[in-house]
Write a protein that holds these residues in place. Structure first.
Motif, short mmCIF file in Angstrom:
data_model
loop_
_atom_site.label_atom_id
_atom_site.label_comp_id
_atom_site.label_asym_id
_atom_site.label_seq_id
_atom_site.Cartn_x
_atom_site.Cartn_y
_atom_site.Cartn_z
N GLY A 73 0.79 -1.13 0.00
CA GLY A 73 -0.03 -0.17 -0.10
C GLY A 73 0.79 1.26 0.05
N LEU A 74 0.15 2.44 -0.16
CA LEU A 74 0.94 3.57 -0.45
C LEU A 74 1.53 4.02 0.99
N GLY A 75 0.82 3.71 2.11
CA GLY A 75 1.50 4.14 3.31
C GLY A 75 2.51 3.44 3.54
N LEU A 102 4.78 12.82 -4.32
CA LEU A 102 4.39 13.06 -5.65
C LEU A 102 3.91 11.60 -6.30
N LEU A 103 2.51 11.35 -6.61
CA LEU A 103 2.02 10.26 -7.42
C LEU A 103 2.06 10.38 -8.75
N GLY A 104 2.75 9.29 -9.35
CA GLY A 104 3.19 9.19 -10.90
C GLY A 104 1.88 9.55 -11.71
N ASP A 105 0.77 9.28 -11.33
CA ASP A 105 -0.34 9.00 -11.99
C ASP A 105 -1.08 10.27 -12.42
N ASP A 106 -0.66 11.25 -11.55
CA ASP A 106 -1.23 12.64 -11.59
C ASP A 106 -0.37 13.67 -12.01
N MET A 107 -0.71 14.24 -13.22
CA MET A 107 0.17 15.13 -13.91
C MET A 107 -0.50 16.70 -13.87
N LYS A 146 -13.39 6.38 -5.92
CA LYS A 146 -12.21 6.13 -6.31
C LYS A 146 -11.03 6.62 -5.45
N TYR A 147 -11.29 7.54 -4.58
CA TYR A 147 -10.25 8.35 -3.98
C TYR A 147 -10.32 8.33 -2.63
N GLY A 148 -9.35 8.98 -1.78
CA GLY A 148 -9.44 9.47 -0.61
C GLY A 148 -10.22 10.41 -0.58
N ALA A 149 -11.29 10.55 0.45
CA ALA A 149 -12.25 11.91 0.51
C ALA A 149 -11.87 12.44 1.94
N VAL A 192 -11.40 9.67 4.70
CA VAL A 192 -11.68 8.23 4.68
C VAL A 192 -11.19 7.69 3.18
N GLU A 193 -10.60 6.75 3.08
CA GLU A 193 -10.24 5.90 1.87
C GLU A 193 -11.22 5.18 1.04
N LYS A 194 -11.51 5.80 -0.20
CA LYS A 194 -12.36 5.25 -1.17
C LYS A 194 -13.80 4.94 -0.32
N PRO A 195 -14.68 5.89 0.13
CA PRO A 195 -15.92 5.56 0.77
C PRO A 195 -16.83 5.23 -0.23
N ALA A 230 -11.80 15.09 -3.44
CA ALA A 230 -10.93 13.94 -3.39
C ALA A 230 -9.23 14.41 -3.33
N ILE A 231 -9.01 13.55 -2.77
CA ILE A 231 -7.05 13.56 -2.53
C ILE A 231 -6.56 13.16 -3.90
N ILE A 232 -5.83 14.26 -4.40
CA ILE A 232 -5.23 13.76 -5.69
C ILE A 232 -3.52 13.84 -5.23
N GLY A 233 -2.98 13.17 -6.23
CA GLY A 233 -1.52 12.67 -5.85
C GLY A 233 -0.35 13.84 -5.50
N ARG A 234 -0.88 14.76 -4.51
CA ARG A 234 0.36 15.63 -3.86
C ARG A 234 0.15 15.77 -2.54
N TYR A 235 1.09 15.39 -1.82
CA TYR A 235 1.24 15.49 -0.39
C TYR A 235 2.42 16.40 0.20
N VAL A 236 2.08 17.22 1.10
CA VAL A 236 3.38 17.78 2.08
C VAL A 236 3.21 17.21 3.37
N ILE A 275 -1.81 -0.73 3.88
CA ILE A 275 -1.43 0.28 4.77
C ILE A 275 -1.83 1.65 4.03
N GLN A 276 -2.80 2.35 4.43
CA GLN A 276 -3.15 3.59 3.76
C GLN A 276 -2.68 4.86 4.20
N LEU A 277 -2.23 5.64 3.46
CA LEU A 277 -1.59 6.88 3.82
C LEU A 277 -2.79 7.80 4.32
N THR A 278 -3.98 7.77 3.67
CA THR A 278 -5.23 8.42 4.14
C THR A 278 -5.57 8.05 5.61
N ASP A 279 -5.40 6.87 5.98
CA ASP A 279 -5.71 6.33 7.41
C ASP A 279 -4.61 6.94 8.40
C1 G1P Z 1 -4.26 6.87 -3.82
C2 G1P Z 1 -4.60 7.11 -2.38
C3 G1P Z 1 -5.82 7.93 -2.48
C4 G1P Z 1 -5.84 9.06 -3.53
C5 G1P Z 1 -5.17 8.50 -4.88
C6 G1P Z 1 -4.96 9.86 -5.81
O1 G1P Z 1 -4.98 5.79 -4.32
O2 G1P Z 1 -4.70 6.15 -1.56
O3 G1P Z 1 -6.34 8.55 -1.19
O4 G1P Z 1 -7.10 9.56 -3.85
O5 G1P Z 1 -3.86 7.83 -4.66
O6 G1P Z 1 -4.52 9.43 -7.06
P1 G1P Z 1 -4.51 5.01 -5.61
O7 G1P Z 1 -4.88 5.67 -6.61
O8 G1P Z 1 -3.11 4.28 -5.56
O9 G1P Z 1 -5.48 3.64 -5.39
#
Ligand code: G1P
Length: 318
Positions: A122-124, A142-147, A182-185, A208-211, A221-227, A247-251
């Motif tokens: 998991g991301l966490g 930085l998550l690679g899927d979000d540009m 589909k996201y952390g909310a 909450v992760e993907k409710p 929604a949380i998108i892929g940038r965190y500080v 293990i979820q970063l959101t948690d």
């Molecule tokens: C991860 C996070 C999620 C976030 C998302 C953003 O999920 O767990 O909270 O909203 O990235 O892209 P994943 O896309 O890896 O399932």
């Protein structure tokens, strides 16, 4: 910017972040079979890997030290950010200056380090692998899927909020209620910060992760940038597996909020491309190529003709 809502933020937690962590261990199943042998992060967006844009974004925001958390089958990523002396010598011999510059560019953007995740938990768990690299400093993920479009300054805005309030800051996007599962909310309340170029600042009161859609606290929604504040590592070590048995970063962020640590959100108002989604990936390639000086003019001309000739929806293409 005042910070009346974050009494626990210490001067220490308002230090400038210098390091970025990019998790790249994901399987890339949405792009199979292409990603069977090529990491999804290296799929080209126009003519450079999606991951190069992410590293450039980190460097532009002043984060010159980058750690990639990799996994099995990702060694091509290490090769990409390494020098290629034979290729450089060949291009030099041919006098191909522009391609030589392009090849060298990828190694000069930032100081790139690697650590292996071992198992994908998991991301966490991926972020936890960065603990010794990061130490006791705030850092970015930085998550690679979000540009994020190069003309927008999301990460810089997030770093400004972290310098003002301390604690952690996450990037948010209103994805509409129907897509929130589909996201952390997040649940939010207003912050008194000024907006920055259309990006609003909010205070996070719950995550909450993907409710399920009908249980989501909002459509943000949380998108892929965190500080993140370094305290997140201690919390992650104690965070049990959550959604998807990961293990979820959101948690972990939810625990920080419960403990009264400041967590803010920056609601992004700019251009974001989800290159992990095939349709969005195609749109990103077309859009970015059509805006380029070299490829743009002929591509735009061709696109106009192509669109004019498209059969109406439901009609069969000739
Ligand atoms: C991860 C996070 C999620 C976030 C998302 C953003 O999920 O767990 O909270 O909203 O990235 O892209 P994943 O896309 O890896 O399932």
């Amino acid at each position: 910017m005042s910070s009346p809502t974050s009494p626990t933020a210490s001067a220490e937690s308002r230090r400038a972040a210098r390091k970025a962590v990019i998790p790249v261990a994901g399987m890339g199943t949405r792009f199979l079979p292409a990603t069977k042998a090529v990491p999804k992060e290296l799929l080209p967006v126009v003519d450079r890997p999606a991951l190069q844009y992410i590293v450039e974004e980190a460097a532009r925001a002043g984060l010159a030290e980058v750690l990639m958390v990799t996994g099995r089958g990702k060694s091509a990523i290490e090769d990409f950010f390494d020098r290629q002396p034979e290729l450089e010598a060949l291009l030099e011999k041919k006098g191909d200056e522009s391609r030589l510059a392009a090849v060298r560019e990828s190694t000069g953007i930032a100081q790139v380090h690697f650590v292996r995740q071992g198992e994908a938990r998991g991301l966490g768990h991926a972020v936890l692998q960065a603990a010794s690299f990061v130490g006791e400093e705030p850092f970015a993920v930085l998550l690679g899927d979000d540009m994020i479009d190069v003309r927008d300054h999301l990460l810089e805005h997030m770093l400004t909020v972290q310098r003002a309030h301390g604690g952690s800051v996450i990037a948010l996007l209103d994805v509409g209620r129907e897509n929130i599962d589909k996201y952390g909310a997040v649940a939010v309340e207003p912050a008194d910060d000024a907006a920055m170029d259309g990006d609003e600042v909010v205070r996070i009161t719950g995550l909450v992760e993907k409710p399920p859609v009908d249980e989501a606290p909002s459509s943000l929604a949380i998108i892929g940038r965190y500080v993140l504040a370094p305290e997140v590592f201690g919390v992650l070590r104690e965070t049990p597996p959550g959604r998807g048995d990961e293990i979820q970063l959101t948690d972990a962020l939810a625990t920080l909020v419960e403990r009264g640590e400041p967590v803010h959100g920056v609601v992004f108002g700019g251009r974001r491309y989800d290159t992990g989604d095939r349709l969005d990936y195609l749109k990103a390639v077309v859009r970015l190529a059509s805006e380029r000086d070299d490829l743009g003019p002929p591509l735009r001309a061709w696109l106009r003709e192509f669109v004019a000739d498209l059969p109406a929806e439901g009609a069969s293409p000739s």
